[in-house]
Enzyme design. Sequence first.
Site: not given
Ligand code: FAD
Ligand code: SIN
Length: 533
Positions: A118, A242, A289, A350, A385
């Site tokens: 990537e 993104h 990015r 993103h 990032r």
């Molecule tokens: P999240 O997975 O967002 O979870 C948040 C949790 O908090 C959820 O369970 C939600 O219900 C809970 N929550 C929030 N507010 C409240 C509240 N008020 N009360 C109770 N619960 C609450 N990163 C990579 O490294 N590789 C990738 O390929 C990649 N692809 C991506 C593709 C997309 C489309 C997106 C949007 C992001 C991508 N990212 C990627 C980024 C990555 O997915 C996120 O940064 C990561 O998953 C965040 O995880 P987290 O556990 O911090 O939060």
């Molecule tokens: C992607 O698959 O392009 C997202 C990867 C990332 O957000 O780290």
Amino acid sequence: MSGISDILVIGSGAAGLTAALNLADRFTVTVLAKGGFDEGSTAWAQGGIAAVLEEGDTFESHIEDTMTAGAGLNDRAVVEFVVENAPAAIENLAALGVAFTAPDGSEGSNGKWHLTREGGHSHRRIVHVDDATGWAVQQALIKAALAHPNIRMVPDMVVVDLATSRHEERYSGAGHVWGCYAVNKASGAVELFTANATVLATGGAGRTYLFSTAPKGATGDGIAMAWRAGARVSNMEFMQFHPTCLYNLEVKNFLITEAVRGEGGRLINPSTGKRFMPFYDPREELAPRDIVARANDAEIKRFGLDYVHLDISHREPEFVKGHFPNIYEKLLGLGIDMTAQPIPVVPAQHYTCGGVIVDMDGRTDLPGLYAAGEVTQSGLHGANRLASNSLLECFVYGRAVAQHIGAHWDDLPPPPAIRPWDESRVTDSDEEVVIKQNWTEIRRFMWNYVGIVRTTKRLQRAQNRIRLLSEEVADYYGHFRVTPDLIELRNLLQAAELIVRCALHRKESRGLHYTLDYPELAPEAVDTVLTPN
Ligand code: FAD
Ligand code: SIN
């Protein structure tokens, strides 16, 4: 439903469930999610997880790539910590049942995985499960958490605020966090959850923007509630856009993974029919990015386009379908055959690089409050990032938090008596329309005034709007019973306020923060740190 446990985890994504699973053999853990357990960003991740897994690649190279993308603002010790723990994190996921893709496209095993590439990575180092890595990871984590006898998983519980010393029946003033108040979506009642330690893992604030790849719940709740409780917040100006979100009038937030460019996809200006990235950066489509997103934005504006094209149709159709089966199917359903046609794409918000300040143990400023994942500013990402470093951060910090709690359990006293939620002076709202109107307005001016290219004047305009809306929302919050929509609106507005305040504070252009008024890089890289009154 309310209750006491040793540990309260707010969030069921990669960060929250990693912490929970690493704590549960010794402690009782309650995990809250504001909807279903797989409704955060984790389940939506496509590209994969970055780790040094192949001969020829080195930790040093992953560290340098992370620092280069972060425009020198990263904390090197944190970058080393995360990068060096990456291979073990991948092994743990594989042991949990995540079937990473093998070099021949089948399910891999014993560390024999296909590595994709990537933007910003100088080596192939992204492990993935086809083009739906997050879904596979999220399902494996949920399965393990639901099976653990010490973990209580509670869906549909929207946290309103952290319960702190202010809410103790006998006020102590110690600034301690003892849990949270949350609205039960089924009953509408506000319930109290208390614990010796609370782990905030609520994800990012992407939905402050009109166009975002993030799920609906990414409203910055954790950042806003930690700020209100008294924790410092940092680097909120670095909102990542993104470069390649699908342009479609009905499907507004479908990501086209960066791995498409990693496997040869090219960005084309539909007006000239020519590639444009070579004119912007020697790394072309695989530049970090921020650079690619700005280039797309510049082409769109300069040529008056609705979108640019992402084209991988020069590769064998079987290769494209094999590597991107989910994206292929999704696009085919919308009438686009990516093996034969270019994909219309636009930049969209993103990832939230800034957040609640944590140290390398995931400790926030507040005793009893830990945080991990996208809600935090750990020092890993700096001003931008590096792709696929964020899931990695969730696994490494989720574990670090658990280890610190385990090692310092005797310093984490049980919660005192906390006052129940007081609803004696509020009534049911009679004007739900206000919430919808304000929500749309915030997202629109954030997109127009606080987007990819900024000016001080536009930021000030946004700040003025936020001031007015804050008065309105505070008034509303003071008079009406809390609902999930009102909670999200209040947090969205708070997150927007922090983003704009940080952006106005930074008098340079660095990484994701690009302003026409200060286009140069300042000689010294300094975090923006906001301290609550
Ligand atoms: P999240 O997975 O967002 O979870 C948040 C949790 O908090 C959820 O369970 C939600 O219900 C809970 N929550 C929030 N507010 C409240 C509240 N008020 N009360 C109770 N619960 C609450 N990163 C990579 O490294 N590789 C990738 O390929 C990649 N692809 C991506 C593709 C997309 C489309 C997106 C949007 C992001 C991508 N990212 C990627 C980024 C990555 O997915 C996120 O940064 C990561 O998953 C965040 O995880 P987290 O556990 O911090 O939060
Ligand atoms: C992607 O698959 O392009 C997202 C990867 C990332 O957000 O780290």
